[in-house]
Design a protein around this motif. Structure first.
Motif: not given
Ligand code: FAQ
Length: 309
Positions: A217-229
């Motif tokens: 439901t989300h792209t790899n980069d979207e989830l990576r950003q969420k993790f960093v934040d």
């Protein structure tokens, strides 16, 4: 008839409803699910090894009990996920054979060694933290058995993340030597943790189709950003530095900017050439071979029960 089934499938996906094992589904959808869920299951099982490495050397009875429980939880996650994969018509034996033959993958992160006890905390904090970011959205994935398995898995992963953070916080309140151990561990695991989300969207061959099917439901980069934040304020709270000179808050985007992991290293690790790939698979193969007599005995017993029934 096939057209009608396809329409029914697409309508289910369009209304964000769930597919169940007996529903008709396109072959590509089934294949993608088997690939992703099996890879996920293998990760849970192979993921027991790096932390299992420290069970016999835990610094106290309490730490040993916590670590044992966590590693056992990972085995449980693997089993739910193998069961979900079996509903798609492939057996656990076949999946295990594919893992030890190198025909199926597991997460790149578990090919890195655990060199100090701080790594147990860092894996809980960063690796389980990344797993939560990736897996909470999977609770709403379009295939019922996978989504339902994820609900319980996520509850346990959240607990794992807390225990990792608590372990690191305890060490950060300790001696300078302990603080240095934590920092060294975070330095080693930060970039591999970012790689867990997969290649950048532009190099991710599966994302578009998996999103169209409601598997992702989300792209790899979207989830990576969420993790960093999510992780940056936690690192500040711990008092550790994340080893990325490009990491800074971007007020316009409302997100942190950050540097890219070494994607060549990622490709090497995924192809089997990471620091521990050979060791991880050899260990799994040995356990599988050592367990052959148990499987044979259980099968013989089941056959005998059936005969006498
Ligand atoms: N490692 O097109 P995409 C845990 C492969 S958490 C290895 O973007 P996709 C908990 C990918 O398979 C870890 N391979 O692929 C725990 C594909 O190759 P293929 C497990 C990777 O599937 C904590 C190719 O690269 N979690 O175990 C990786 O759309 C502590 C192209 O990539 C999951 O599996 C990687 N990092 O997106 C346990 C979550 N990334 O198969 C113990 C479910 C990509 O075509 C201790 N999986 N590849 O030959 C997913 O969400 C997705 O499969 C992604 C990849 C996001 C991992």
């Amino acid at each position: 008839h096939e057209d009608e089934l396809q329409e029914l499938f697409e309508a289910t996906i369009a209304r964000h409803d769930r597919l169940e094992p007996r529903d008709w589904m396109p072959e590509g959808y089934r294949r993608t699910l088997v690939r992703q869920i099996a890879q996920h299951a293998h990760s849970e099982i192979i993921g027991m090894q790096p932390e299992g490495n420290w069970i016999g050397r835990a610094p106290s009875l309490r730490r040993k009990a916590v670590l044992l429980a966590k590693v056992q939880d990972e085995a449980g996650h693997g089993l739910y996920l193998y069961s979900a994969t079996e509903t798609l018509g492939v057996s656990r034996d076949e999946l295990t054979e594919m893992l030890i033959d190198g025909r199926q993958k597991y997460s790149s992160i578990f090919n890195y060694p655990t060199l100090s006890y701080a790594d147990v905390g860092t894996i809980g904090w960063l690796v389980d933290g990344a797993a939560i970011c990736n897996q909470v959205p999977l609770c709403r994935t379009s295939f019922g058995p996978y989504g339902r398995a994820m609900i319980r898995v996520c509850k346990e992963e959240s607990f794992h993340q807390r225990q990792g953070f608590e372990l690191l916080m305890t060490m950060m309140r300790g001696t300078e030597e302990q603080q240095a151990m934590v920092q060294e561990s975070v330095d080693r695991f930060w970039w591999p943790a970012l790689m867990m989300f997969g290649p950048p969207d532009a190099d991710s061959p599966n994302t578009a189709q998996s999103m169209a099917w409601g598997i992702k439901t989300h792209t790899n980069d979207e989830l990576r950003q969420k993790f960093v934040d999510m992780t940056v304020p936690q690192a500040a709270r711990l008092g550790v530095t994340l080893p990325d000179p490009d990491l800074r808050w971007n007020p316009e985007r409302g997100h942190h900017d950050f540097g890219q992991p070494d994607w060549q290293e990622f490709a090497r690790v995924v192809k089997g050439h990471g620091p521990c790939n050979a060791q991880r698979v050899a260990h799994r193969r040995q356990a599988w071979e050592d367990g052959a007599w148990v499987r044979e005995a259980a099968t013989a017993y089941a056959a005998k029960q059936e005969e006498s029934a």
